[in-house]
Design an enzyme around this catalytic site. Structure first.
Site, PDB file in Angstrom:
ATOM      1  N   ASP A 173     -70.982 -12.932 -67.296  1.00 14.36           N
ATOM      2  CA  ASP A 173     -71.847 -11.159 -67.511  1.00 14.36           C
ATOM      3  C   ASP A 173     -70.987 -10.668 -66.842  1.00 14.36           C
ATOM      4  OD1 ASP A 173     -75.573 -11.920 -68.703  1.00 14.36           O
ATOM      5  OD2 ASP A 173     -73.875 -13.026 -69.395  1.00 14.36           O
ATOM      6  N   HIS A 175     -71.735  -6.778 -66.279  1.00 12.13           N
ATOM      7  CA  HIS A 175     -72.382  -6.301 -66.062  1.00 12.13           C
ATOM      8  C   HIS A 175     -72.316  -4.734 -64.863  1.00 12.13           C
ATOM      9  CE1 HIS A 175     -76.100  -7.096 -67.873  1.00 12.13           C
ATOM     10  NE2 HIS A 175     -76.086  -8.323 -67.369  1.00 12.13           N
ATOM     11  N   ASP A 202     -72.287  -8.610 -72.531  1.00 18.16           N
ATOM     12  CA  ASP A 202     -73.013  -7.779 -71.002  1.00 18.16           C
ATOM     13  C   ASP A 202     -72.454  -7.275 -70.126  1.00 18.16           C
ATOM     14  OD1 ASP A 202     -76.166  -9.592 -70.717  1.00 18.16           O
ATOM     15  OD2 ASP A 202     -75.417  -8.711 -72.644  1.00 18.16           O
ATOM     16  N   ASP A 205     -74.199  -2.052 -68.254  1.00 17.45           N
ATOM     17  CA  ASP A 205     -76.048  -2.011 -68.014  1.00 17.45           C
ATOM     18  C   ASP A 205     -75.650  -2.602 -66.429  1.00 17.45           C
ATOM     19  OD1 ASP A 205     -77.601  -2.388 -70.611  1.00 17.45           O
ATOM     20  OD2 ASP A 205     -77.556  -0.482 -69.826  1.00 17.45           O
ATOM     21  N   ARG A 206     -76.613  -1.746 -65.509  1.00 17.33           N
ATOM     22  CA  ARG A 206     -76.872  -2.260 -64.363  1.00 17.33           C
ATOM     23  C   ARG A 206     -76.125  -1.522 -63.533  1.00 17.33           C
ATOM     24  NH1 ARG A 206     -81.508  -5.560 -65.074  1.00 17.33           N
ATOM     25  NH2 ARG A 206     -82.059  -6.539 -67.159  1.00 17.33           N
ATOM     26  N   ASN A 234     -75.940  -9.128 -75.455  1.00 20.41           N
ATOM     27  CA  ASN A 234     -77.392  -8.778 -76.118  1.00 20.41           C
ATOM     28  C   ASN A 234     -77.831  -7.114 -75.271  1.00 20.41           C
ATOM     29  OD1 ASN A 234     -78.083  -9.673 -73.649  1.00 20.41           O
ATOM     30  ND2 ASN A 234     -79.847  -8.856 -73.466  1.00 20.41           N
ATOM     31  N   HIS A 235     -76.891  -7.145 -74.586  1.00 19.25           N
ATOM     32  CA  HIS A 235     -76.554  -5.775 -73.626  1.00 19.25           C
ATOM     33  C   HIS A 235     -75.382  -4.951 -74.176  1.00 19.25           C
ATOM     34  CE1 HIS A 235     -79.604  -5.315 -69.900  1.00 19.25           C
ATOM     35  NE2 HIS A 235     -79.197  -6.339 -69.960  1.00 19.25           N
ATOM     36  N   HIS A 286     -73.109 -15.606 -76.314  1.00 19.94           N
ATOM     37  CA  HIS A 286     -73.502 -14.666 -75.558  1.00 19.94           C
ATOM     38  C   HIS A 286     -75.054 -15.120 -74.841  1.00 19.94           C
ATOM     39  CE1 HIS A 286     -74.915 -12.307 -71.564  1.00 19.94           C
ATOM     40  NE2 HIS A 286     -76.448 -12.146 -72.484  1.00 19.94           N
ATOM     41  N   ARG A 380     -88.895 -13.176 -72.915  1.00 25.60           N
ATOM     42  CA  ARG A 380     -87.829 -12.153 -72.865  1.00 25.60           C
ATOM     43  C   ARG A 380     -88.430 -11.030 -73.899  1.00 25.60           C
ATOM     44  NH1 ARG A 380     -82.559 -12.243 -69.953  1.00 25.60           N
ATOM     45  NH2 ARG A 380     -81.905 -14.622 -70.042  1.00 25.60           N
ATOM     46  N   HIS A 407     -75.802 -15.458 -69.961  1.00 27.41           N
ATOM     47  CA  HIS A 407     -77.022 -14.633 -70.289  1.00 27.41           C
ATOM     48  C   HIS A 407     -78.508 -14.813 -68.774  1.00 27.41           C
ATOM     49  CE1 HIS A 407     -80.316 -12.342 -72.844  1.00 27.41           C
ATOM     50  NE2 HIS A 407     -81.116 -13.447 -72.759  1.00 27.41           N
ATOM     51  N   ASN A 626     -87.816  24.304 -62.190  1.00 26.96           N
ATOM     52  CA  ASN A 626     -86.946  25.604 -62.071  1.00 26.96           C
ATOM     53  C   ASN A 626     -87.524  26.736 -62.974  1.00 26.96           C
ATOM     54  OD1 ASN A 626     -86.238  24.152 -64.544  1.00 26.96           O
ATOM     55  ND2 ASN A 626     -83.842  24.328 -63.826  1.00 26.96           N
TER      56      ASN A 626
END
Lengths: 649, 140
Positions: A173, A175, A202, A205-206, A234-235, A286, A380, A407, A626
């Site tokens: 990963d 990420h 992966d 993300d993050r 999975n991401h 993964h 998960r 993972h 606004n």
């Protein structure tokens, strides 16, 4: 002389005793630190996985609504709107949509210019440039387009040979941690025919450089298609990306073309290969495997039809060759009624080949466990937990000797389990927090023996002592934990009341621990954490009202009369953001009041709580900063971010 | 207290029995650890069953079998090694003692100890300050 010898012998004995004492003292100190580190780790991991489970629960709920509402229901319309399926277009039509040719690159652009076909020089230039610059949307689309075309001719399972005295490098990963990828390239060299690489999913993300990492990996893939191998994680799933930051990153960096880029990435992700096998002996996926994993079956699926693991099935087309988009739904709903242990074979409610969907989900979402067997991965919310017996069975069936997967974050960047038959490799260092863990990659020669190289990207040059880095990470974990406690304060207080019938405001430590676990459901060792979470106890009792106050989390100052809606907001922060981003189909960053209202209605169904229309209207009013009748998603999420007061002390 | 032990063994890389015993506030010697392990180990597997561990550990705690080292004793120990009573130790000297005498440290343990204890500016170990700092629960 006798006297002298006796004296030095005595001195020696004293030194040995002193040394023993110091050694004992020091080992005790190190052991306490190790336990603190494991606790901190547990905290981060529990919160991380609870978030994943949360998202899957949300999607299961949508699926449920889709199945059980009549077409007239407005909620159902919203969900259909949300999960608007890809129009069935031919690839040639998509190619026209994704065409980059009309996008002009202005003279003022100072980033790298790419020429195609990609060359090693071109990608290396890209790697350098990404340290400070952003690639123009035209080149992004062009590069992605070429990648898409290449991926479509790759098989589901990459077959690689380590036989030609080449060492293969395997990364886990990333990420979005560009600094880690650059560190790997620096230590190990760039990918090439002499230096093959496998990247095990992966990528996004993050972290904040997910797109740069993708472009670099795709760039090398284009130049060395036989020597660079990518596995889907999975991401690599556009719906997961809505929650975990990649969508936001792309839209933030490419305001005009972001939507197109995301759409193209959606297709690319679905075309990523699912696994890599080295010399028919080492399997790299993964997540992992399950007791039903069969590589021959996997090799034959139409992998690109599994766009997202989290999408409920189409409501109207139940034809056999129609939608193959399967999801966690079936498995989880069955798991709900499951007798302990065994997973049931899923029912053939939707599709004759949804066993295939399970296999793919398992490959991308599963985790190993110490005991034998195979059970749903309830932490998960998707995939399974598989035991050493399953490893033996599946590896044996396919004549494999090692399973390499990623993972899960590991302290040292890698970890063996199942009798060294399964190896986890994780390449994002400092994943939970600065100093939380090292990253690692594997070098493997023709003998297929893995060698590990570890590293840790750091922004400061100063070496932290073990104590300092554990302390730092621990503070961060405790902050995250305090936030979780805070957002559940109503539930906590009412649960505490049950054990405090005389309303003394006090509760025993053991009740405190059991209640907190029941409400938060994170599986954490609360009594060990107690000294760091509860500052004072009176005669072994906790003053729980005071405790909650002491969590020192501030709420933003907004004129909202309804406190319960605030708490719902904090608890469901990520879910809300996910739904908003789905609704915002043109990715403008804005949603209308009506859409806002419908989202809340949906959420309140899912949570089985009552949220009045008035409360929602008030909320909408107060956040229309606004005053133009629409709500800015980013502003909204920012306004409801919790702030830990003690962080500033 | 005990559920912590169970969960950490269960889900993480196996943790050493010494680490667990130390973290429960006990200060066994290596010899004590060998004896303890011999009493609870599953044959020669290198693993320990929770059911066997719990009663033995409970007894240890109730009997206070491996009590903590009083601060003054620890100070004396350092002073024994600090022959010239300078108030500090040189890293090389401490290394010699730790890696050659008593329950010797591995190179890794020694490196970590030096990183933790050595004053980086002066390259010396001011043990008096350290005792206080490291004996109470390290809380920064």
């Amino acid at each position: 002389m006798g006297c002298g010898m006796g004296k030095s012998k005595l001195q020696l004995k004293k030194s040995i005793r002193a040394a023993l004492l110091i050694q004992r003292w020091y080992r005790q100190y190190v052991a306490r630190l190790e336990m603190r580190r494991r606790c901190t780790w547990n905290i981060f991991q529990s919160i991380e996985y609870a978030g994943e489970q949360d998202q899957i629960k949300l999607y299961n709920f949508f699926g449920f609504l889709m199945d059980h509402f009549t077409p007239a229901s407005s909620e159902r319309n919203l969900i259909s709107h949300i999960f608007r399926e890809n129009e069935i277009c031919r690839d040639t039509e998509w190619e026209r949509y994704f065409c980059y040719k009309d996008i002009e690159v202005p003279d003022s652009y100072t980033g790298p210019h790419l020429t195609f076909p990609m060359t090693f020089c071109g990608v290396s230039k890209l790697v350098e440039a990404f340290k400070h610059k952003q690639l123009h949307a035209r080149y992004v689309l062009q590069l992605l387009g070429e990648t898409w075309r290449l991926l479509r001719i790759l098989p589901n399972i990459n077959q690689v040979s380590a036989c030609h005295t080449k060492e293969i490098t395997i990364c886990g990963d990333l990420h979005g941690h560009l600094e880690d990828l650059l560190l790997i390239f620096y230590k190990n060299g760039l990918p090439s025919s002499e230096k093959p690489y496998v990247f095990n999913g992966d990528f996004v993300d993050r972290g904040k450089n997910s797109l740069e990492i993708l472009l670099i990996l795709f760039g090398f893939l284009l130049v060395y298609p036989n020597d660079v191998h990518l596995n889907r994680g999975n991401h690599e799933d556009h719906i997961v990306n809505l929650r975990y930051g990649f969508t936001k990153e792309v839209l933030g960096k490419y305001r005009m073309h972001g939507k197109k880029i995301l759409k193209l990435l959606q297709k690319i992700f679905s075309w990523l290969p699912l696994a890599t096998v080295i010399d028919h002996k080492v399997l790299i996926v993964h997540g992992g495997i399950s007791d039903t994993t069969d590589l021959n079956t996997i090799a034959r699926v139409d992998r690109h039809k599994y766009v997202s693991v989290l999408r409920p099935p189409k409501p109207t087309h139940h034809a056999v060759n129609g939608s193959k988009t399967q999801m966690m739904n079936n498995r989880n709903r069955e798991a709900g009624g499951l007798v302990e242990g065994r997973r049931r074979v899923c029912s053939l409610t939707y599709h004759s080949s949804n066993g295939l969907a399970h296999q793919i989900v398992d490959m991308l979402w599963s985790d190993p466990m110490p005991q034998n067997g195979c059970s749903p991965n309830e932490v998960r919310g998707g995939g399974c937990y598989w035991g050493p017996d399953v490893s033996e069975e599946v590896l044996g069936k396919h004549n494999l000797q090692l399973l390499i997967r990623s993972h899960e974050c590991k302290q040292e960047g890698y970890e063996f389990c199942h009798n060294r038959r399964v190896l986890t490799i994780f390449s994002a260092s400092n994943y939970y927090e600065v100093g939380s863990n090292r990253g690692a990659y594997i070098r493997m020669g023709p003998d297929l023996v893995p060698h590990f190289i570890q590293y840790q990207a750091s922004r400061t040059s100063r070496e932290f002592t073990l104590r300092q880095s554990i302390g730092w990470t621990e503070r961060s974990a405790l902050r995250a934990l305090k936030e979780q406690l805070f957002v559940h304060k109503s539930d906590l207080i009412s649960a505490f009341h049950e054990f405090d019938p005389n309303n003394t405001g006090l509760i025993s430590l053991s009740h405190w621990a059991s209640v907190t676990e029941k409400v938060l459901n994170l599986g954490l060792p609360w009594r060990v954490l107690r000294p760091q979470l509860v500052s004072s106890t009176r005669y072994g009792m906790v003053d729980y009202h005071q405790w909650i106050r002491e969590l020192s989390i501030t709420e933003p100052k907004l004129e909202i009369s309804d406190n319960s809606i605030l708490e719902t907001m904090y608890k469901n922060h990520s879910n809300l953001e996910t739904i908003f981003r789905i609704i915002d189909t043109d990715h403008s960053g804005l949603i209308s009041f009506e859409e806002f209202r419908q989202t809340w209605k949906l959420l309140s169904s899912h949570l089985k709580t009552e949220i009045s229309d008035k409360a929602i209207a008030d909320l909408a009013q107060s956040i229309d900063f606004n005053k133009d009748g629409s709500i800015d998603i980013n502003e909204f999420m920012e306004a409801f971010r919790l702030v830990d007061l003690s962080a500033h002390s | 207290m005990m559920p912590l032990v169970h969960r950490l063994i269960f889900w993480e890389t196996p943790v050493e029995i010494g680490t667990i015993i130390y973290s429960l506030g006990c200060f066994p010697t290596q010899a004590d650890l060998h004896d303890f392990t011999a009493e609870v180990e599953e044959g020669h597997t290198g693993y320990i069953h929770l059911d066997k561990f719990l009663p033995v550990m409970t007894k240890v705690l109730l009997e206070n079998k491996y009590p903590p080292i009083p601060e003054d004793l620890l100070l004396q120990a350092f002073e024994v090694l600090d022959k010239e009573k300078k108030g500090y130790l040189e890293p090389e000297d401490l290394t010699k003692y730790m890696t050659q005498e008593g329950d010797v440290f591995t190179q890794e343990e020694m490196d970590e100890m030096l990183t933790a204890l050595v004053d980086h500016e002066k390259n010396l170990i001011y043990y008096k300050d350290l005792i206080n700092l490291l004996t109470i629960d390290p809380d920064m």
